[in-house]
Enzyme design. Sequence first.
Site, PDB file in Angstrom:
ATOM      1  N   LYS A 141     -56.067 -22.596   6.213  1.00 61.20           N
ATOM      2  CA  LYS A 141     -55.210 -21.265   6.953  1.00 61.20           C
ATOM      3  C   LYS A 141     -54.414 -20.798   6.140  1.00 61.20           C
ATOM      4  O   LYS A 141     -54.191 -19.452   5.707  1.00 61.20           O
ATOM      5  CB  LYS A 141     -54.824 -21.658   8.380  1.00 61.20           C
ATOM      6  CG  LYS A 141     -54.138 -20.622   9.186  1.00 61.20           C
ATOM      7  CD  LYS A 141     -55.018 -19.498   9.545  1.00 61.20           C
ATOM      8  CE  LYS A 141     -54.318 -18.262  10.054  1.00 61.20           C
ATOM      9  NZ  LYS A 141     -53.639 -18.687  11.328  1.00 61.20           N
ATOM     10  N   LYS A 177     -44.446 -15.331   8.918  1.00 55.78           N
ATOM     11  CA  LYS A 177     -44.135 -16.667   9.126  1.00 55.78           C
ATOM     12  C   LYS A 177     -45.370 -17.539   8.280  1.00 55.78           C
ATOM     13  O   LYS A 177     -44.956 -18.661   7.584  1.00 55.78           O
ATOM     14  CB  LYS A 177     -44.558 -17.143  10.626  1.00 55.78           C
ATOM     15  CG  LYS A 177     -44.836 -18.554  10.930  1.00 55.78           C
ATOM     16  CD  LYS A 177     -45.392 -18.422  12.383  1.00 55.78           C
ATOM     17  CE  LYS A 177     -46.056 -19.953  12.536  1.00 55.78           C
ATOM     18  NZ  LYS A 177     -46.835 -20.175  13.729  1.00 55.78           N
TER      19      LYS A 177
END
Length: 294
Positions: free
Chosen positions: A168, A243
């Site tokens: 990811k 983030k």
Amino acid sequence: MTTIAFLGLGNMGAPMSANLVGAGHVVRGFDPAPTAASGAAAHGVAVFRSAPEAVAEADVVITMLPTGEVVRRCYTDVLAAARPATLFIDSSTISVTDAREVHALAESHGMLQLDAPVSGGVKGAAAATLAFMVGGDESTLRRARPVLEPMAGKIIHCGAAGAGQAAKVCNNMVLAVQQIAIAEAFVLAEKLGLSAQSLFDVITGATGNCWAVHTNCPVPGPVPTSPANNDFKPGFSTALMNKDLGLAMDAVAATGATAPLGSHAADIYAKFAADHADLDFSAVIHTLRARADA
């Protein structure tokens, strides 16, 4: 039919849990935000007053939470309430280190666990077309597939615990670089007198084609469903991209890797997020256009 506890019923968790209900599963949910809880209840989720209550009768527990620290606290809170050999699936985006820690914590309590972060954003969650990047045992994934499939367009086994999160952060670093490059191209096209539609037609029919243009085009017009046509209301917010790039940069530092383009993208998004965290990450075109006009 499986009984599933879904912890975290926000922008992603709400449509994901609704799709599980639609597939015939029993979904027991918890979210500390009353609006999130009531929204999920309206789509058939049985909402409980605490996470342990939701987990108590579940066969599978799915978490979709904001940070690794929150995931750790959640696991610490609910593991004692879970039945033996309950399957835990964490679809939050957290660090590889955090993913491996919660995996070990779940295993120490006799549970099965997978890290399974997703790609596709809110649209993908609503359309049940999310890509799940899964870390953990293949046998555990086989048990998880009937639960993941109603939410998924693709399920990819990436390797051992933590591998899903590794995939990811790498994927989203690529996405950030692509979104900036596409924005730069459209700003340059404006300066050269080339219409946005013409550039879109060329890129999507040539070697520059990618999701950042054919789905998330950063200018109004060519893709009617892109956030650029809706005041950059986020499908995937700048705050979340910032983030994720932070996680990627932490991984780069921890491994001694080099990522010059990823590092530059992280810097651009960190600055853009300071004032525009709530916009879709494709809105980064604003800062690139401002630089070009300076």
